[in-house]
Scaffold this active site. Sequence first.
Site, mmCIF file in Angstrom:
data_model
loop_
_atom_site.group_PDB
_atom_site.id
_atom_site.type_symbol
_atom_site.label_atom_id
_atom_site.label_comp_id
_atom_site.label_asym_id
_atom_site.label_seq_id
_atom_site.Cartn_x
_atom_site.Cartn_y
_atom_site.Cartn_z
ATOM 1 N N LYS A 252 -32.905 -27.073 14.136
ATOM 2 C CA LYS A 252 -32.364 -25.832 13.564
ATOM 3 C C LYS A 252 -32.165 -24.841 14.700
ATOM 4 O O LYS A 252 -32.881 -24.897 15.714
ATOM 5 C CB LYS A 252 -33.351 -25.248 12.552
ATOM 6 C CG LYS A 252 -32.758 -24.235 11.607
ATOM 7 C CD LYS A 252 -31.824 -24.878 10.595
ATOM 8 C CE LYS A 252 -31.842 -24.267 9.248
ATOM 9 N NZ LYS A 252 -31.410 -25.180 8.200
HETATM 10 N N1 GLU Z 1 -28.050 -25.766 6.952
HETATM 11 C C1 GLU Z 1 -28.044 -26.810 5.994
HETATM 12 C C2 GLU Z 1 -29.462 -27.202 5.602
HETATM 13 O O1 GLU Z 1 -30.394 -26.444 5.775
HETATM 14 C C3 GLU Z 1 -27.175 -27.984 6.416
HETATM 15 C C4 GLU Z 1 -27.598 -28.667 7.680
HETATM 16 C C5 GLU Z 1 -26.594 -29.704 8.175
HETATM 17 O O2 GLU Z 1 -25.600 -29.953 7.526
HETATM 18 O O3 GLU Z 1 -26.871 -30.254 9.244
HETATM 19 O O4 GLU Z 1 -29.691 -28.237 5.037
#
Ligand code: GLU
Length: 477
Positions: free
Chosen positions: A149
């Site tokens: 993240k």
């Molecule tokens: N931000 C989204 C999540 O927390 C998607 C992450 C992604 O597609 O890699 O799942």
Amino acid sequence: MSTLTTKKGAKNGQGPSKKPASAGKSAAENVINRSTIFDEVGLPRDADNLYTQTVATMLQASELIGLPHEVKIILAQPKNEIMVHFPVRLDNGEYKLFKGYRVQHNNALGPYKGGLRFHHDVHLDDVKSLAFLMTMKCALMKLPFGGGKGGVKCDPRSMSSNELMRVTRRFCAAISHAIGPDYDIPAPDVGTNAQVMAWFADTYDSLTDSNRSTWDAFRVVTGKPVEVGGSLGREKATGQGVVDVCAELLPELGINIKGMKFSVIGYGNVGSWTARIFHDMGAKLVAVMDHTGGIRNDGGIDAHALASHVSKVGGVAGFEKGAGSSSGKKGSQGATRISAEEFYKTPVDVLVPAALEQMIQTEQANIINAKVIAEGANAPSTPAGDRVLESRGVEIFPAILANAGGVTVSYFEWVQNKSCTSWSAEKVDTELNRMMVAAAGRTKAARSKYKCDMRTAAYCAALETVGKAYAVRGIFP
Ligand code: GLU
């Protein structure tokens, strides 16, 4: 007027130091007190710290499945924590220094995967927790990805499009050496969208040399616009996943989507898509709350009309003044303005938190009038809040299952880019549903095997997958 309770409850003075009113500790809180792992890996035993909470939930599930100690300590800390500072020229000609993060939690199952968050309240501990949750989410979904993240501490709502583009490009430049299409693949999250991904991919393509194709470089992010390799169905994917999980799990609780009442916290991508899909299936949206206020209409709020209102004015406030209905259905005109307290007290079958983390604390959990909480947002409740919800018999569909639709369609996008194909919207929907139903099945199976709640069960199923990977890979050297 009191609106959305902010992360950690700061806005309403319900900060993390305030202790829960009721006695007793949740299983996660007990783990924080007794596990030696917190000392071993140097983590604070602070039950209000989001990262500590995330590790505690992992340890609680690890004990149930008998995960080896070495895997527990590996997972208790991320592999890499990258922190960068970079200057960006604002429209007024002045320069501002921004802080950015990319946390790569684990890659035992595949490349690091997870979103980029642009928000004024982004901190390292939040990003670490969210990266951890991505490891769990990808493992539960059986995707060939690990967890990561990232984010930039900024307020995208107050920035011009050009400023947002320059922040995105400088952030990409700052972390470009640490990511890659087969190593770490960012995606949209709170405060970012397909346009941000397009700028990010274009910057990565411009900065990285070699004679590979542009499309290969563009695989470095998912959630792109369809014009540059994005997948059909990605924009609504997280909301669609929430609905798919509800369709699979609600019937055993005697709730039928057609005719059920639901409420939503946050009307951005996840909240508004969940609401629109539920609306089209015959469910009734009766209350919504976001950073601009709360609204209620027991006759039903038109989810589509509200989505266009929010895209024009930036929040749900003002809808009550007669923003109207797109469907013209009786009872769907506008809504009444309500306080945060009234929002939580509104009786519903399903409440979908689709905003920030830790919004449901003891105070909110005590007054929530819902049978089920389907977590569209990551970690929307605190352990203390969870304990209250559990004692009140509220069923929780945990985030690592309920909001996994986004990363699942991200995986489809990555596969399409890698194989130079594009899937139809129907194929995306069908495959997404198949994978969401399978993951819900794994969670239910873990719940009956380990006799635990759904959140712990989802972690158990995810950790079994990660544990098996470590068992066969071994630990270098
Ligand atoms: N931000 C989204 C999540 O927390 C998607 C992450 C992604 O597609 O890699 O799942």
